[in-house]
Scaffold this active site. Sequence first.
Site, PDB file in Angstrom:
ATOM      1  N   GLU A  86      -2.837   1.337  -7.755  1.00 36.14           N
ATOM      2  CA  GLU A  86      -3.229  -0.032  -8.051  1.00 36.14           C
ATOM      3  C   GLU A  86      -4.506  -0.098  -8.893  1.00 36.14           C
ATOM      4  OE1 GLU A  86      -1.369  -2.431  -7.646  1.00 36.14           O
ATOM      5  OE2 GLU A  86      -2.646  -4.177  -7.945  1.00 36.14           O
ATOM      6  N   ASP A  87      -5.473   0.727  -8.562  1.00 35.87           N
ATOM      7  CA  ASP A  87      -6.799   0.579  -9.172  1.00 35.87           C
ATOM      8  C   ASP A  87      -7.148   1.595 -10.253  1.00 35.87           C
ATOM      9  OD1 ASP A  87      -7.104  -1.471  -7.459  1.00 35.87           O
ATOM     10  OD2 ASP A  87      -8.507  -0.488  -6.097  1.00 35.87           O
TER      11      ASP A  87
END
Length: 734
Positions: A86-87
């Site tokens: 996600e990051d």
Amino acid sequence: MSVLDAKRHHEDLVEELIAEVESYNPDVDKDLLRRAFEFAERAHAGQTRRSGEEFIHHPLGVARVCAELHLDEQTIAAGLLHDVVEDTGADLDELRSEFGGDIAVLVEGVTKLTRISFQSREQAEAENYRKMIVAMAQDVRVILIKLADRLHNMRTIEYLGKQKQAQKARETLEVYAPLAHRLGIHALKWELEDLAFQTLHPRKYAEIKAMVADQRADREAQADKAAEILGLELHKADVPAEITGRAKHLYSIYDKMAKRGREFNEIYDLTALRVICERSGDEGTRDCYAALGLVHSLWKPMPGRFKDFIAMPKLNRYRSLHTTVIGPEGKPLEIQVRTRDMHEEAELGVAAHWLYKRGRSSKADDEWLTWVKSLMDWQAEEQDPGEYMRSLRTDLFSDEVYVFTPKGEVKVLPSGATPIDFAYAVHTDVGHRTVGAKVNSRIVPLHYRLKSGDFVEILTTKSGRGPSRDWLAVVKSSRARNKIRQWYQRETRGETEAKGRELLDQALKAQKLPYRKLQGSSVLAQVIRDTGFRKAEDFYVALGAGKLPPAQIVNKVIQRLKTDEGVVEPVVTSKPRRAKTAVSSDRLGISVTGVDDVLVRLAKCCTPVPGDGIVGYISMGRGITVHRADCPNVRALQRNPERFTDVEWEGGASAGFLVQIAVDAWDRARLLEDVARTFAEHGANIVSYGGVVEDGMARNWYTAEVGDVKDLRSLLTALRNLEAVFDAYRVTPS
Ligand code: MN
């Protein structure tokens, strides 16, 4: 801190984590955890949290929570890696080749859940979110990581903005804490609730905390005294057990005060002891009852406060004996008795089952998930076991998908559901007008199978073309299927009714009866009523469907005409004021073939409306009179065929057209009011009306302006559906 120091610091942290996992899992793959940590450290390098600390402390914290829950090493590794997709730039293929499919699937599951924001609006919604999480997770460990993630975020929530804090706290209270409860992980549930409570109601939280602290010394003295007495008795009876004090978490006190309207002092079970019997199995269970017996022999039990969750475990598998007694100081003392095994299960819930049995088959996983799902479906906990079994069974067979509307509401549909099912779940009208669908912003075919987490948008048409019969083969929900069937039934009903009217006309004609006059007459109305119908529509449908022989009706009409001495009143008695007489053709929306700007009038006898088949008749000195093609007067005028001319409606005519409508109804209060309102609701302007009451039937005629044939049809349908209305129809001139 120098780079080297930071590196050494990180190494210390990961070794701490490994030591914690090793304490319950001696065979832990230390190398796996180190590699996972290094991967995450590299991926998140340079990122910081709002608190200013390095981002890696977050995944590390999440892995620590997973370790506190005694989860397996795959889950701990996935906890370390849970934010890399996600990051950071990392992708799943990379994870798969580095760490294997198992861990990649876990990270993927957490990533999917992270992308969805559960901004619950109401309780019912929150329940759907919880179900959705379970449905999407597929592997229960994904939920455990997500809960650990949420717990770590809540522990560090102070660094977020006020509004974000409140939103996260509410979400935690409505979605995540109940989820932890259902999974039986009480240790997590309590901390989540207290953190959310502190965030949402800081003053109340501080107040209760102070009150608890205020009474602590007193309470602890009481608890110590009771524990000493009970410990001695247990020892004498040879029941090995540990007695601990038990802190109530603050949110549960607040909840009781708020929900049950109690004062702080009334919540009397604040002093609480827990007896944990050390032996396991049957022996341990016997010890629990022995301990309970000792408690009750020492102190007087309070009536209605004893609960046996060992013989009858709660649905989240919680087992324990609960009792409240009048303690040594004469104050209530709440005591829980359970074995060490039961205690671990109560604290760790699902997680407790996860670690201990290694090498479970995937079938066991399925059973496990089924069990978890059944827990999710279970709302109230203490209900009858039969009900529980039923809910468990239906859950085994019917799977569900959870999808979003463009506004972020959740819709629950049976698995295999299509965008058509979704459209009907939103609104019947949306279903009927569906022409296409977008899922996650992409156009999909209508037979597309929805997946949990999909965002669905329905493309509709304004013109009501109605559902397709083919849809019946693809829809999965009974709602969609029923609505589509109903639509077709209504269509067919209209046809059957028309057929019924035609059959009756023919039968009356065959007997040389004035069928047009009879159509709206009270004679026919009485015959229909005698036959047992309250609505003319139902009568005609029965006729059209062949359930009534027309000849029988005709006989009854003849009988009645004889007894009524053949009184057939004229249908139209009121002479409506004409709103329009002769106007220029283009203002009426009628074009006359080959001629421009000619004087055109609508015939009074048949008052055609747009959509009707029409003919023009050239009248001497009065321009062209437009009749309905089926007007009886047209037949009479056929003597002068040369005076007929072709006319047609022009599209987009906006002027109203006058039409005469008869409404027959059994007389009742406020009937006129309802009829007038119905006209108004259909944009039909009443120009004039008249009426009589005969034999209990009110017969009214209205001259009204309507838009076109379609408007007229829907107006008539609405009128017929009014309470006590027998029939409503357009008056045909005789
Ligand atoms: Mn996270």
